[in-house]
Design a protein around this motif. Structure first.
Motif, PDB file in Angstrom:
ATOM      1  N   VAL A   1       0.840  -1.203   0.000  1.00  0.00           N
ATOM      2  CA  VAL A   1       0.000   0.000   0.000  1.00  0.00           C
ATOM      3  C   VAL A   1       0.872   1.250   0.000  1.00  0.00           C
ATOM      4  N   ARG A   2       1.969   1.215   0.724  1.00  0.00           N
ATOM      5  CA  ARG A   2       2.882   2.374   0.707  1.00  0.00           C
ATOM      6  C   ARG A   2       3.435   2.601  -0.695  1.00  0.00           C
ATOM      7  N   VAL A   3       3.827   1.534  -1.373  1.00  0.00           N
ATOM      8  CA  VAL A   3       4.345   1.675  -2.739  1.00  0.00           C
ATOM      9  C   VAL A   3       3.277   2.269  -3.649  1.00  0.00           C
ATOM     10  N   ALA A   4       2.058   1.735  -3.559  1.00  0.00           N
ATOM     11  CA  ALA A   4       0.975   2.201  -4.429  1.00  0.00           C
ATOM     12  C   ALA A   4       0.633   3.661  -4.174  1.00  0.00           C
ATOM     13  N   ARG A   5       0.900   4.137  -2.973  1.00  0.00           N
ATOM     14  CA  ARG A   5       0.574   5.533  -2.623  1.00  0.00           C
ATOM     15  C   ARG A   5       1.787   6.447  -2.654  1.00  0.00           C
ATOM     16  N   GLY A   6       2.890   5.949  -3.192  1.00  0.00           N
ATOM     17  CA  GLY A   6       4.065   6.791  -3.372  1.00  0.00           C
ATOM     18  C   GLY A   6       4.796   7.137  -2.096  1.00  0.00           C
ATOM     19  N   LEU A   7       4.662   6.307  -1.064  1.00  0.00           N
ATOM     20  CA  LEU A   7       5.320   6.546   0.223  1.00  0.00           C
ATOM     21  C   LEU A   7       6.618   5.746   0.308  1.00  0.00           C
ATOM     22  N   PRO A   8       7.609   6.233   1.051  1.00  0.00           N
ATOM     23  CA  PRO A   8       8.867   5.481   1.161  1.00  0.00           C
ATOM     24  C   PRO A   8       8.691   4.165   1.901  1.00  0.00           C
ATOM     25  N   THR A   9       9.548   3.221   1.571  1.00  0.00           N
ATOM     26  CA  THR A   9       9.533   1.899   2.207  1.00  0.00           C
ATOM     27  C   THR A   9      10.842   1.576   2.918  1.00  0.00           C
ATOM     28  N   SER A  10      11.855   2.427   2.742  1.00  0.00           N
ATOM     29  CA  SER A  10      13.120   2.265   3.466  1.00  0.00           C
ATOM     30  C   SER A  10      13.735   3.639   3.649  1.00  0.00           C
ATOM     31  N   ALA A  11      14.696   3.707   4.560  1.00  0.00           N
ATOM     32  CA  ALA A  11      15.294   4.986   4.931  1.00  0.00           C
ATOM     33  C   ALA A  11      16.729   4.752   5.392  1.00  0.00           C
ATOM     34  N   PRO A  12      17.504   5.837   5.601  1.00  0.00           N
ATOM     35  CA  PRO A  12      18.897   5.643   6.018  1.00  0.00           C
ATOM     36  C   PRO A  12      19.063   4.762   7.251  1.00  0.00           C
ATOM     37  N   GLY A  13      18.146   4.851   8.203  1.00  0.00           N
ATOM     38  CA  GLY A  13      18.271   4.064   9.418  1.00  0.00           C
ATOM     39  C   GLY A  13      17.908   2.610   9.273  1.00  0.00           C
TER      40      GLY A  13
END
Length: 378
Positions: free
Chosen positions: A335-347
């Protein structure tokens, strides 16, 4: 991009333990968890496991026809019995992971599943992160942040997944977004169930050490444990990740030991790797919640409880399902991918900035639906 509001998503996960396919539904908007839904499990047969084991370590240019057929058939069977699903997240079967070299390889086609299931499928979650300098793993931490908020946590806590490889997520639930600075620290701790399973297959012809029964009969060989901890991986700062077979030396270190002592020593190695990893936590966690197959091993759990300063509990103690958490994670991430939200980060992966991974395979309209819309008969 999808419209706002929660939707039912289905996630599917087949881990490096090669036991089978977990499936689970989550109602989510990609930020908060609204509700957990149905779940299921489709085991791999002994023959299917043998096919997948033979494919481990191979890249996209290998002879993977037989393994591809196993992955597709098993996932289609596992994912076909759900109604009302708006989106599916398909992790695929990891065969090789070398983020600083050839990249990462999860076998399976989202295109094929989207066509067969009749709904959009998000897949290939790791490649974009690796391409931008990240480790590509672990990916469940964003979901762990959502779980910490769902259980109402107010202090930092850790999630430990003991699958084929162990991975740890430190969560600060007071942060308002999982990609916020200081919200998450995640990394692979070291090998977990995979080498123990390999030992059991070599020595006893069994797929795993049920209830730690063999390890309970043995004792940990300190010399082998010290050699294990000499591996450079343990001196690297997180984020960091492993391939399933990066610690194949473990089998060599216990080669001269009897079966029970070998199982106890390898279980001790997995637990000690977690203890070493916990030293990287920004603040001491209020508790460690354990998920994955390793939480069913009483010997492993007792070692962790004896070696850590915080309470160690299975995730069921807070109302979560430790057998399905990773499948739920890929429903949430889809759902995050479909809504253009990040799925990973520097941490979480060491990527330079928050990034959204994943490809979306669109389902083709059903012929019957098209004919009906045009006023025809089917």
């Amino acid at each position: 991009m999808m419209t706002a509001g929660p939707i039912w998503a289905l996630g599917a996960m087949s881990g490096t333990s090669l036991d089978g396919v977990d499936t689970a539904c989550v109602l989510t908007d990609g930020v908060t968890i609204q509700q957990f839904g149905e779940s299921g499990y489709r085991a791999y047969s002994d023959t299917e496991q043998a096919v997948l084991r033979a494919a481990l370590g191979q890249w996209q240019d290998g002879d993977l026809a037989a393994a591809s057929e196993v992955v597709h058939r098993a996932h289609l069977e596992a994912m076909s019995d759900y109604d009302g699903i708006a989106l599916a997240g398909f992790h695929g079967q990891t065969l090789a992971h070398d983020p600083r070299g050839r990249g990462t390889h999860q076998l399976g086609s989202g295109d094929d599943l989207a066509e067969a299931l009749g709904c959009d499928v998000v897949w290939d979650f790791r490649s974009a992160d690796v391409a931008l300098g990240g480790e590509g793993a672990p990916l469940a931490p964003f979901f762990h942040w959502a779980c910490a908020r769902w259980i109402g946590a107010t202090e930092p806590l850790c999630f430990l997944n003991l699958g084929g490889v162990g991975n740890l997520t430190w969560v600060d639930p007071t942060k308002d977004r999982p990609e916020a600075a200081g919200a998450l620290l995640a990394f692979d701790t070291g090998p977990a169930n995979a080498p123990i399973n390999d030992l059991m297959m070599q020595r006893r012809g069994l797929t795993f050490d049920r209830d730690g029964a063999l390890a309970r009969q043995g004792r940990v060989e300190d010399g082998a444990l010290e050699l294990f901890l000499d591996e450079p991986f343990f001196r690297r700062m997180p984020p960091k990740s492993l391939d399933r077979d990066d610690f194949s030396l473990m089998l060599d270190l216990v080669r001269e030991l009897g079966d029970a002592d070998a199982a106890a020593t390898m279980t001790g190695m997995a637990a000690t790797a977690v203890m070493v990893g916990m030293e990287h936590c920004p603040k001491p966690p209020a508790r460690l919640l354990v998920t994955g197959g390793g939480r069913h091993n009483p010997v492993m759990m007792q070692m962790l409880k004896a070696g850590l300063d915080c309470p160690v509990e299975p995730v069921e103690s807070v109302g979560l399902d430790g057998d399905m958490l990773e499948a739920q994670a890929f429903a949430y991430l889809a759902v995050r991918v479909a809504r253009g939200l990040p799925t990973s980060a520097p941490g979480t992966t060491g990527v330079a900035a928050p990034v959204g991974g994943g490809q979306i395979s669109r389902a083709k309209p059903r012929v019957a639906a098209v004919v009906q819309q045009q006023g025809g008969e089917v």
